[in-house]
Design an enzyme around this catalytic site. Structure first.
Site, PDB file in Angstrom:
ATOM      1  N   GLN A   1       0.820  -1.211   0.000  1.00  0.00           N
ATOM      2  CA  GLN A   1       0.000   0.000   0.000  1.00  0.00           C
ATOM      3  C   GLN A   1       0.854   1.260   0.000  1.00  0.00           C
ATOM      4  O   GLN A   1       2.064   1.208   0.202  1.00  0.00           O
ATOM      5  CB  GLN A   1      -0.913   0.001   1.228  1.00  0.00           C
TER       6      GLN A   1
ATOM      7  N   GLN B   1      -8.241   2.843  19.701  1.00  0.00           N
ATOM      8  CA  GLN B   1      -7.326   1.825  20.273  1.00  0.00           C
ATOM      9  C   GLN B   1      -7.799   1.367  21.645  1.00  0.00           C
ATOM     10  O   GLN B   1      -7.716   0.188  21.969  1.00  0.00           O
ATOM     11  CB  GLN B   1      -5.890   2.345  20.434  1.00  0.00           C
TER      12      GLN B   1
ATOM     13  N   GLU C   1       1.328  -8.543  11.611  1.00  0.00           N
ATOM     14  CA  GLU C   1       1.115  -7.389  10.719  1.00  0.00           C
ATOM     15  C   GLU C   1       1.792  -7.695   9.387  1.00  0.00           C
ATOM     16  O   GLU C   1       2.949  -8.121   9.358  1.00  0.00           O
ATOM     17  CB  GLU C   1       1.708  -6.127  11.373  1.00  0.00           C
TER      18      GLU C   1
ATOM     19  N   ASP D   1      -7.373  -5.498  14.171  1.00  0.00           N
ATOM     20  CA  ASP D   1      -7.245  -4.055  13.938  1.00  0.00           C
ATOM     21  C   ASP D   1      -6.818  -3.865  12.491  1.00  0.00           C
ATOM     22  O   ASP D   1      -5.658  -3.566  12.200  1.00  0.00           O
ATOM     23  CB  ASP D   1      -6.198  -3.476  14.895  1.00  0.00           C
TER      24      ASP D   1
HETATM   25  N1  SPD Z   1     -11.740   3.700   8.013  1.00  0.00           N
HETATM   26  C1  SPD Z   1     -10.538   3.527   8.785  1.00  0.00           C
HETATM   27  C2  SPD Z   1     -10.528   2.332   9.661  1.00  0.00           C
HETATM   28  C3  SPD Z   1      -9.172   2.142  10.226  1.00  0.00           C
HETATM   29  C4  SPD Z   1      -9.073   1.052  11.184  1.00  0.00           C
HETATM   30  N2  SPD Z   1      -7.708   0.744  11.583  1.00  0.00           N
HETATM   31  C5  SPD Z   1      -7.032   1.769  12.247  1.00  0.00           C
HETATM   32  C6  SPD Z   1      -5.693   1.359  12.748  1.00  0.00           C
HETATM   33  C7  SPD Z   1      -5.357   1.994  14.039  1.00  0.00           C
HETATM   34  N3  SPD Z   1      -4.571   1.184  14.871  1.00  0.00           N
END
Ligand code: SPD
Length: 365
Positions: free
Chosen positions: A98, A129, A173, A223
């Site tokens: 990305q 968070q 990740e 997440d």
């Molecule tokens: N539309 C944005 C959603 C983002 C979700 N992830 C955010 C990462 C923060 N740790």
């Protein structure tokens, strides 16, 4: 996407121009996505920068053409684009997965953007968070083993660290660049990586979960970014099955679940799939995050069949965990009252997502 959040995928197919060539495909596409189709640029579309005249506008990048990246109205929220005034662009890069952008905004501090979409800002990251971490961890007694899927900025790790009962925090990740950029520009989040309980795995979460021992985790937190691009698989039924397999009986999942103003069909699909798979309680909670589309974000919480979990009334309240509210930095958003309140749903959502009223498993919401 199979069964579950399939309509979300139809949006993507439409953008790629693959599912956009026949009546059958049209019938499968919800109206929000049909609207988005009107915004797809043709092959000759001019390239746009996400920062124009000193303002960042949330968009979607399409890297289909090797020679250029085009940005256009995001099909996840057609017809709207939130803008932030940019004081300074701090970083622009492209990973294998990305585009990564960091800028200093006038109103929200530093901002992390992936593929044209805001992931976090310094000012309001606390809400997301803290909620995605503490809703699941405060809903079970003494969590010990936790997995984070995504979360490369480290913010969710920072929050999990407040729980002294936790012994292992695995994080998977896919994009190393997100971790590196966070360490450089967002030390208040990346501090999460410094906890000795954290074990970092850089790679594909689907693969990671396939290899994970069955029943290993008390809690899993997904997440992810939005389900376009690298995160697409993460709202599909097979992925939820692998998550459920990795949870112990009565273990809990908390999954980013988009906006109730924009994605009721996606929420409905995710809930139906999760009810089928997890067989414990399944609920939807939400929080205000001003810099996310429509200003709110949702969390899908599920417990796997086993010891019952009452998500609405935290059995492991943060206020009773010694030092948790102050650990590293003070909690800014989460408390037990907001935990329970987050499950109160507006009438339109209950109406549009009938499975939220279904009390056949867990509690009616
Ligand atoms: N539309 C944005 C959603 C983002 C979700 N992830 C955010 C990462 C923060 N740790």
């Amino acid at each position: 996407m199979e069964g579950g959040a399939g309509r979300g995928l139809e949006c993507q197919k439409t953008m790629d121009g693959k599912a956009n060539n026949g009546d059958a495909a049209d019938r499968a596409i919800p109206s929000c996505c049909l609207k988005a189709r009107a915004c797809v640029p043709d092959a000759d579309a001019k390239c746009h920068s996400t920062v124009v005249s000193g303002w960042f506008s949330e968009s979607h990048s399409c890297s289909g053409n090797a020679s250029k990246t085009v940005y256009f109205n995001n099909p996840m929220w057609p017809g709207e684009a939130h803008s932030l005034k940019v004081n300074k662009v701090l970083y622009k890069g492209k990973s294998d997965y990305q585009e990564v952008l960091v800028f200093e905004s006038e109103a929200y501090g530093k901002v992390l953007v992936l593929d044209g979409i805001v992931q976090l800002t310094e000012k309001d990251e606390c809400a997301y968070q803290e909620m995605i971490a503490h809703i699941p961890l405060c809903s079970i007694p003494s969590p010990k083993s936790v997995l984070v899927v995504g979360g490369g900025d480290g913010g969710v790790l920072r929050e999990i660290s407040r729980h002294s009962s936790v012994e292992v925090i695995d994080i998977c990740e896919i994009d190393r660049m997100v971790i590196d950029v966070s360490k450089k520009f967002f030390p208040d989040l990346a501090v999460g990586f410094e906890d000795p309980r954290v074990k970092l795995h850089v790679g594909d979460a689907v693969e990671f979960l396939r290899l994970a021992p069955e029943g290993k985790y008390d809690a899993i937190i997904v997440d992810s970014s939005d389900p376009v691009g690298p995160a697409q698989e993460l709202v599909e039924k097979p992925f939820f099955e692998t998550l459920a397999r990795a949870l112990r009986p009565g273990g809990v999942l908390c999954n980013m679940a988009e906006s109730m103003w924009l994605h009721t069909h996606l929420i409905q699909d995710m809930i139906s799939v999760c009810r089928e798979i997890f067989k414990g309680s399944v609920h939807y909670a939400w929080a205000s995050v001003p810099t996310y589309p429509s200003g709110v974000i949702g969390f899908l919480v599920c417990s796997k069949e086993g010891p019952p979990v009452d998500f609405l009334n935290p059995v492991n309240p943060i206020e009773k965990l010694e030092g948790a509210e102050q650990y590293k930095r003070e909690l800014r958003f989460y408390n037990s009252e907001i935990h329970s309140a987050a499950f109160a749903l507006p009438t339109f959502l209950r109406r549009e997502v009938p499975s939220l009223r279904d009390s056949s498993t867990g509690h009616a919401q």
